[in-house]
Design a protein around this motif. Structure first.
Motif, mmCIF file in Angstrom:
data_model
loop_
_atom_site.group_PDB
_atom_site.id
_atom_site.type_symbol
_atom_site.label_atom_id
_atom_site.label_comp_id
_atom_site.label_asym_id
_atom_site.label_seq_id
_atom_site.Cartn_x
_atom_site.Cartn_y
_atom_site.Cartn_z
ATOM 1 N N ASP A 16 38.645 43.544 27.792
ATOM 2 C CA ASP A 16 37.406 42.965 27.409
ATOM 3 C C ASP A 16 36.652 42.253 28.608
ATOM 4 O O ASP A 16 37.036 41.554 29.298
ATOM 5 N N TYR A 17 35.300 42.941 28.831
ATOM 6 C CA TYR A 17 34.682 42.675 29.787
ATOM 7 C C TYR A 17 33.469 41.785 29.461
ATOM 8 O O TYR A 17 32.651 41.694 30.367
ATOM 9 N N ARG A 18 33.621 40.907 28.495
ATOM 10 C CA ARG A 18 32.642 40.078 28.242
ATOM 11 C C ARG A 18 32.792 39.001 28.777
ATOM 12 O O ARG A 18 32.095 37.918 28.711
ATOM 13 N N SER A 19 34.006 38.735 29.334
ATOM 14 C CA SER A 19 34.268 37.343 29.999
ATOM 15 C C SER A 19 34.693 37.486 31.584
ATOM 16 O O SER A 19 35.164 38.665 31.728
#
Length: 56
Positions: A16-19
């Motif tokens: 998950d690269y959103r955080s």
């Protein structure tokens, strides 16, 4: 081809690269890196000839 057809072939991301990643402590970082001596900018060049031929 519709948009739904395009989505079926997509690969789901493994991470998950959103955080942002977890915080790294300062003592876990690299303090310094040994480097080579920078090359001579005038190496292989006749500086006197270059200065004589400049049209500036």
């Amino acid at each position: 081809m519709t948009a739904e057809d395009d989505r079926r072939g997509e690969v789901e991301p493994k991470q998950d690269y959103r955080s942002l990643p977890p915080v790294v402590r300062l003592d876990e970082t690299v303090a310094s890196v040994e480097s080579d001596v920078p090359p001579d900018p005038a190496a292989g060049r006749n500086v006197d000839q270059h200065r004589a031929l400049r049209d500036d």
